[in-house]
Design an enzyme around this catalytic site. Structure first.
Site, PDB file in Angstrom:
ATOM      1  N   GLN A 278       0.809  -1.228   0.000  1.00  0.00           N
ATOM      2  CA  GLN A 278       0.000   0.000   0.000  1.00  0.00           C
ATOM      3  C   GLN A 278       0.845   1.283   0.000  1.00  0.00           C
ATOM      4  O   GLN A 278       0.455   2.270  -0.614  1.00  0.00           O
ATOM      5  CB  GLN A 278      -1.060  -0.010   1.095  1.00  0.00           C
ATOM      6  CG  GLN A 278      -0.573  -0.226   2.492  1.00  0.00           C
ATOM      7  CD  GLN A 278      -1.480   0.471   3.511  1.00  0.00           C
ATOM      8  OE1 GLN A 278      -2.503   1.045   3.156  1.00  0.00           O
ATOM      9  NE2 GLN A 278      -1.072   0.442   4.769  1.00  0.00           N
TER      10      GLN A 278
ATOM     11  N   SER B 200       3.729   1.632  -1.492  1.00  0.00           N
ATOM     12  CA  SER B 200       4.222   1.741  -2.877  1.00  0.00           C
ATOM     13  C   SER B 200       3.125   2.194  -3.827  1.00  0.00           C
ATOM     14  O   SER B 200       3.407   2.822  -4.850  1.00  0.00           O
ATOM     15  CB  SER B 200       4.790   0.401  -3.339  1.00  0.00           C
ATOM     16  OG  SER B 200       5.945   0.100  -2.579  1.00  0.00           O
TER      17      SER B 200
ATOM     18  N   ARG C 191       3.455  -7.700  11.060  1.00  0.00           N
ATOM     19  CA  ARG C 191       3.296  -8.456  12.296  1.00  0.00           C
ATOM     20  C   ARG C 191       1.907  -9.081  12.310  1.00  0.00           C
ATOM     21  O   ARG C 191       0.913  -8.388  12.133  1.00  0.00           O
ATOM     22  CB  ARG C 191       3.462  -7.504  13.488  1.00  0.00           C
ATOM     23  CG  ARG C 191       3.535  -8.237  14.804  1.00  0.00           C
ATOM     24  CD  ARG C 191       3.938  -7.267  15.893  1.00  0.00           C
ATOM     25  NE  ARG C 191       4.097  -7.924  17.156  1.00  0.00           N
ATOM     26  CZ  ARG C 191       4.628  -7.332  18.213  1.00  0.00           C
ATOM     27  NH1 ARG C 191       5.062  -6.096  18.137  1.00  0.00           N
ATOM     28  NH2 ARG C 191       4.744  -7.973  19.339  1.00  0.00           N
TER      29      ARG C 191
ATOM     30  N   GLN D  86      18.759  -8.600   1.000  1.00  0.00           N
ATOM     31  CA  GLN D  86      18.745  -7.373   0.186  1.00  0.00           C
ATOM     32  C   GLN D  86      20.038  -6.578   0.352  1.00  0.00           C
ATOM     33  O   GLN D  86      20.509  -5.946  -0.589  1.00  0.00           O
ATOM     34  CB  GLN D  86      17.509  -6.541   0.524  1.00  0.00           C
ATOM     35  CG  GLN D  86      16.239  -7.270   0.057  1.00  0.00           C
ATOM     36  CD  GLN D  86      14.954  -6.511   0.270  1.00  0.00           C
ATOM     37  OE1 GLN D  86      14.958  -5.393   0.782  1.00  0.00           O
ATOM     38  NE2 GLN D  86      13.848  -7.110  -0.124  1.00  0.00           N
TER      39      GLN D  86
ATOM     40  N   ASN E 117       9.438  -1.997   8.520  1.00  0.00           N
ATOM     41  CA  ASN E 117       9.696  -2.129   9.966  1.00  0.00           C
ATOM     42  C   ASN E 117      10.201  -3.506  10.377  1.00  0.00           C
ATOM     43  O   ASN E 117       9.860  -4.477   9.725  1.00  0.00           O
ATOM     44  CB  ASN E 117       8.396  -1.826  10.727  1.00  0.00           C
ATOM     45  CG  ASN E 117       8.201  -0.345  10.883  1.00  0.00           C
ATOM     46  OD1 ASN E 117       9.152   0.394  11.099  1.00  0.00           O
ATOM     47  ND2 ASN E 117       6.955   0.097  10.778  1.00  0.00           N
TER      48      ASN E 117
ATOM     49  N   ASP F  94       7.655  10.534  11.223  1.00  0.00           N
ATOM     50  CA  ASP F  94       7.546  11.021  12.605  1.00  0.00           C
ATOM     51  C   ASP F  94       7.881  12.519  12.646  1.00  0.00           C
ATOM     52  O   ASP F  94       7.249  13.291  13.361  1.00  0.00           O
ATOM     53  CB  ASP F  94       8.501  10.228  13.503  1.00  0.00           C
ATOM     54  CG  ASP F  94       8.313   8.724  13.305  1.00  0.00           C
ATOM     55  OD1 ASP F  94       7.175   8.270  13.453  1.00  0.00           O
ATOM     56  OD2 ASP F  94       9.289   8.036  12.959  1.00  0.00           O
TER      57      ASP F  94
ATOM     58  N   ARG G 276       5.019  14.499  11.142  1.00  0.00           N
ATOM     59  CA  ARG G 276       3.910  14.480  12.111  1.00  0.00           C
ATOM     60  C   ARG G 276       4.172  15.497  13.225  1.00  0.00           C
ATOM     61  O   ARG G 276       3.264  16.226  13.649  1.00  0.00           O
ATOM     62  CB  ARG G 276       3.777  13.086  12.728  1.00  0.00           C
ATOM     63  CG  ARG G 276       3.136  12.054  11.815  1.00  0.00           C
ATOM     64  CD  ARG G 276       3.315  10.648  12.374  1.00  0.00           C
ATOM     65  NE  ARG G 276       2.593   9.656  11.584  1.00  0.00           N
ATOM     66  CZ  ARG G 276       2.795   8.337  11.678  1.00  0.00           C
ATOM     67  NH1 ARG G 276       3.695   7.856  12.522  1.00  0.00           N
ATOM     68  NH2 ARG G 276       2.089   7.507  10.933  1.00  0.00           N
TER      69      ARG G 276
ATOM     70  N   HIS H 264      12.291   4.139  15.340  1.00  0.00           N
ATOM     71  CA  HIS H 264      10.963   4.328  14.751  1.00  0.00           C
ATOM     72  C   HIS H 264      10.019   3.320  15.410  1.00  0.00           C
ATOM     73  O   HIS H 264       9.727   2.255  14.872  1.00  0.00           O
ATOM     74  CB  HIS H 264      11.000   4.139  13.231  1.00  0.00           C
ATOM     75  CG  HIS H 264       9.613   4.152  12.652  1.00  0.00           C
ATOM     76  ND1 HIS H 264       8.839   5.283  12.614  1.00  0.00           N
ATOM     77  CD2 HIS H 264       8.842   3.169  12.151  1.00  0.00           C
ATOM     78  CE1 HIS H 264       7.651   4.998  12.105  1.00  0.00           C
ATOM     79  NE2 HIS H 264       7.636   3.713  11.816  1.00  0.00           N
TER      80      HIS H 264
HETATM   81  P1  NAX Z   1       2.013  -3.828   2.803  1.00  0.00           P
HETATM   82  O1  NAX Z   1       1.853  -5.073   3.609  1.00  0.00           O
HETATM   83  O2  NAX Z   1       0.856  -3.207   2.142  1.00  0.00           O
HETATM   84  O3  NAX Z   1       3.123  -4.082   1.682  1.00  0.00           O
HETATM   85  C1  NAX Z   1       4.320  -4.720   1.940  1.00  0.00           C
HETATM   86  C2  NAX Z   1       4.729  -5.423   0.671  1.00  0.00           C
HETATM   87  O4  NAX Z   1       6.036  -5.957   0.881  1.00  0.00           O
HETATM   88  C3  NAX Z   1       3.813  -6.604   0.315  1.00  0.00           C
HETATM   89  O5  NAX Z   1       3.312  -6.422  -1.005  1.00  0.00           O
HETATM   90  C4  NAX Z   1       4.733  -7.809   0.416  1.00  0.00           C
HETATM   91  O6  NAX Z   1       4.443  -8.819  -0.544  1.00  0.00           O
HETATM   92  C5  NAX Z   1       6.091  -7.164   0.177  1.00  0.00           C
HETATM   93  N1  NAX Z   1       7.220  -7.964   0.627  1.00  0.00           N
HETATM   94  C6  NAX Z   1       7.303  -8.796   1.706  1.00  0.00           C
HETATM   95  N2  NAX Z   1       8.496  -9.393   1.730  1.00  0.00           N
HETATM   96  C7  NAX Z   1       9.194  -8.924   0.671  1.00  0.00           C
HETATM   97  C8  NAX Z   1      10.483  -9.206   0.165  1.00  0.00           C
HETATM   98  N3  NAX Z   1      11.296 -10.089   0.743  1.00  0.00           N
HETATM   99  N4  NAX Z   1      10.881  -8.554  -0.945  1.00  0.00           N
HETATM  100  C9  NAX Z   1      10.056  -7.684  -1.556  1.00  0.00           C
HETATM  101  N5  NAX Z   1       8.818  -7.399  -1.139  1.00  0.00           N
HETATM  102  C10 NAX Z   1       8.388  -8.019  -0.031  1.00  0.00           C
HETATM  103  O7  NAX Z   1       2.745  -2.811   3.785  1.00  0.00           O
HETATM  104  P2  NAX Z   1       2.875  -1.221   3.663  1.00  0.00           P
HETATM  105  O8  NAX Z   1       1.704  -0.599   4.309  1.00  0.00           O
HETATM  106  O9  NAX Z   1       3.211  -0.857   2.269  1.00  0.00           O
HETATM  107  O10 NAX Z   1       4.123  -0.956   4.649  1.00  0.00           O
HETATM  108  C11 NAX Z   1       5.404  -1.408   4.311  1.00  0.00           C
HETATM  109  C12 NAX Z   1       6.320  -1.332   5.529  1.00  0.00           C
HETATM  110  O11 NAX Z   1       6.453   0.013   5.943  1.00  0.00           O
HETATM  111  C13 NAX Z   1       5.791  -2.092   6.755  1.00  0.00           C
HETATM  112  O12 NAX Z   1       6.868  -2.781   7.357  1.00  0.00           O
HETATM  113  C14 NAX Z   1       5.314  -0.972   7.662  1.00  0.00           C
HETATM  114  O13 NAX Z   1       5.323  -1.365   9.025  1.00  0.00           O
HETATM  115  C15 NAX Z   1       6.346   0.081   7.365  1.00  0.00           C
HETATM  116  N6  NAX Z   1       6.021   1.456   7.745  1.00  0.00           N
HETATM  117  C16 NAX Z   1       7.056   2.238   8.124  1.00  0.00           C
HETATM  118  C17 NAX Z   1       6.906   3.578   8.415  1.00  0.00           C
HETATM  119  C18 NAX Z   1       8.064   4.416   8.805  1.00  0.00           C
HETATM  120  O14 NAX Z   1       7.838   5.575   9.136  1.00  0.00           O
HETATM  121  N7  NAX Z   1       9.312   3.935   8.804  1.00  0.00           N
HETATM  122  C19 NAX Z   1       5.550   4.206   8.399  1.00  0.00           C
HETATM  123  C20 NAX Z   1       4.578   3.463   7.555  1.00  0.00           C
HETATM  124  C21 NAX Z   1       4.665   1.951   7.648  1.00  0.00           C
HETATM  125  O15 NAX Z   1       3.978   1.523   8.799  1.00  0.00           O
END
Ligand code: NAX
Length: 325
Positions: A15, A17, A92, A112, A131, A159, A162, A187
Site C-alpha cells: 500500500q 508503494s 506483524r 537485500q 519495519n 515522525d 507528524r 521508529h
Molecule cells: P504492505 O503489507 O501493504 O506491503 C508490503 C509489501 O512488501 C507486500 O506487497 C509484500 O508482498 C512485500 N514484501 C514482503 N516481503 C518482501 C520481500 N522479501 N521482498 C520484496 N517485497 C516483499 O505494507 P505497507 O503498508 O506498504 O508498509 C510497508 C512497511 O512500511 C511495513 O513494514 C510498515 O510497518 C512500514 N512502515 C514504516 C513507516 C516508517 O515511518 N518507517 C511508516 C509506515 C509503515 O507503517
C-alpha cells in the site's frame, strides 16, 4: 533529455508503494526533466498484483517513466540503482512475538543488503522504510560491506513531519514557520519527538506551547499517531509514509534548508553517547548529498533519559539479530 536514473522500490505491490510509485513516475523526486526506470521487487506470490500496478503505471502515460522492471530477484531489482526504497517487509501477525518479527524481517534485509552490495551503484542512497526500520537498515548496511555506511538510512521522516504538523497546528501557524524539530531514536512508540530546539517564526517553541503540552500531549500524540491512523482508517499510514519517503530522499539529494535540519535514522558515529554503528534517528543536515549529524545540541536530563531509552531499545533489537550482521 537526460539519461534515465534507476530507482528500486521493494514491496512494490504494497500500500505505501501504491502511492510512492506514481509520485516517483510523476517526477516528484528528481524533477520534471529527469527520466527514470523503476525497478520493482516483490515476493513471487505478489507478482500478479504487481503486474496490475504496472498496468496502471502504463495507463498513466507518464512522459518521465522510461521503463519498469518487475522482478522477484533482488539482484535484478538493485542492478545499477542510484536510489533504493526498501519498503517491503513482513507485517506483524496476531500472536507473533516481536522477536519473531525481527528475525523474519532480518532474513529479508540480509538478502537485500547482499544484493545491494553486489549490484547497486557505489554511491547508492538506500532508504529503509519497512519495519522494524532502524534494525532492518542496520542489517542491510552490515551485509553490504563494499558500500559506505553513509549509503544507508532508515525513515523517521514521517515522525518528523507528524511532529511539525502538530506544532504548527498548536501555534496556528503555517508549516513554513516551524523549524528545528527533531525526532530522536527508534521508529517505534519509544521515539522521542523533541521541541527543545524547535522554533516557531524564530521564537523558541517551548516558550510558546508550554512544557505541559509538550510532555502530556505532543510527545504521546506523535509517538502513537500511526496507531491512531490505523484505528481511523482501518489500515496503516500509506500516502503519508510515501510522502515522507520522497521527502527524506529529496532532502538527502538536495540538502537541508538554511539553519534547519531533518530527522534521519543513520548509523551513529557516537554522537550524543549513542553507541557507534547503531541506526538511530538524529537531527541531520545534508550538504552535497551527504548527511551529517548535527553536533553539540544541548541535551537536558529529560531528553537524555529519552535518548538513553531509545538507545536501549535499538540495542536490544540489534542483539536479537546480531548473528546475522
Ligand atoms: P504492505 O503489507 O501493504 O506491503 C508490503 C509489501 O512488501 C507486500 O506487497 C509484500 O508482498 C512485500 N514484501 C514482503 N516481503 C518482501 C520481500 N522479501 N521482498 C520484496 N517485497 C516483499 O505494507 P505497507 O503498508 O506498504 O508498509 C510497508 C512497511 O512500511 C511495513 O513494514 C510498515 O510497518 C512500514 N512502515 C514504516 C513507516 C516508517 O515511518 N518507517 C511508516 C509506515 C509503515 O507503517
Amino acid at each position: 533529455m537526460k539519461s534515465p536514473v534507476d530507482i528500486a522500490v521493494t514491496g512494490a505491490a504494497g500500500q505505501i508503494s501504491y502511492s510512492l510509485l506514481f509520485r516517483l513516475a510523476a517526477g516528484d523526486l528528481l524533477g520534471p526533466d529527469q527520466p527514470i526506470v523503476l525497478r520493482l521487487l516483490e515476493i513471487t506470490p505478489a507478482l500478479d498484483a504487481l503486474n496490475g500496478v504496472l498496468m496502471e503505471l502504463n495507463d498513466c502515460a507518464y512522459p518521465l517513466l522510461h521503463d519498469v522492471v518487475v522482478t522477484d530477484d533482488p539482484k535484478t531489482a538493485f542492478d545499477h540503482v542510484d536510489y533504493a526504497f526498501l519498503v517491503g517487509a513482513k507485517p506483524r501477525k496476531q500472536g507473533m512475538l516481536r522477536s519473531d518479527l525481527l528475525l523474519q524481517n532480518a532474513e529479508i534485509f540480509q538478502v537485500q543488503g547482499k544484493a545491494l552490495n553486489a549490484a547497486a551503484n557505489r554511491n547508492v542512497k538506500v532508504l529503509v522504510t519497512g519495519n522494524p526500520a532502524n534494525t532492518n537498515a542496520l542489517l542491510a548496511q552490515r551485509n553490504a560491506p563494499d558500500l559506505a555506511p553513509s549509503c544507508f538510512a532508515a525513515m523517521s521522516m514521517l515522525d518528523h513531519t507528524r511532529a511539525i504538523s502538530q506544532l504548527a497546528a498548536k501555534c496556528a501557524v503555517s508549516i513554513r514557520d516551524v523549524s528545528n524539530v527533531c525526532v530522536w531514536g527508534n521508529h517505534s512508540c519509544m521515539q522521542y519527538p523533541d521541541l527543545h530546539h524547535a522554533k516557531v517564526k524564530g521564537i523558541d517553541a517551548l516558550s510558546l506551547v508550554g512544557r505541559d503540552w509538550f510532555v502530556d500531549d505532543f510527545i504521546p500524540t506523535v509517538q502513537h499517531r500511526g496507531t491512531e491512523v490505523i484505528k481511523a482508517r482501518g489500515a496503516s499510514s500509506a500516502a503519508s509514509a510515501a510522502n515522507a519517503a520522497i521527502k527524506h530522499m529529496s532532502v538527502w539529494i538536495n540538502g537541508t534548508d538554511d539553519g534547519d535540519w531533518v530527522s534521519m535514522a543513520v548509523p551513529s558515529d557516537g554522537s550524543y553517547g549513542i553507541a557507534e554503528g547503531l541506526v538511530y534517528s538524529f537531527p541531520c543536515r545534508v550538504v552535497d548529498g551527504q548527511y551529517h549529524i548535527v553536533e553539540s545540541l544541548e541535551i537536558n536530563a529529560f531528553s537524555r533519559e529519552r535518548l538513553r531509552q531509545n538507545e536501549a531499545e535499538v540495542r536490544e533489537e540489534m542483539l536479537a539479530i546480531q548473528h546475522m550482521l
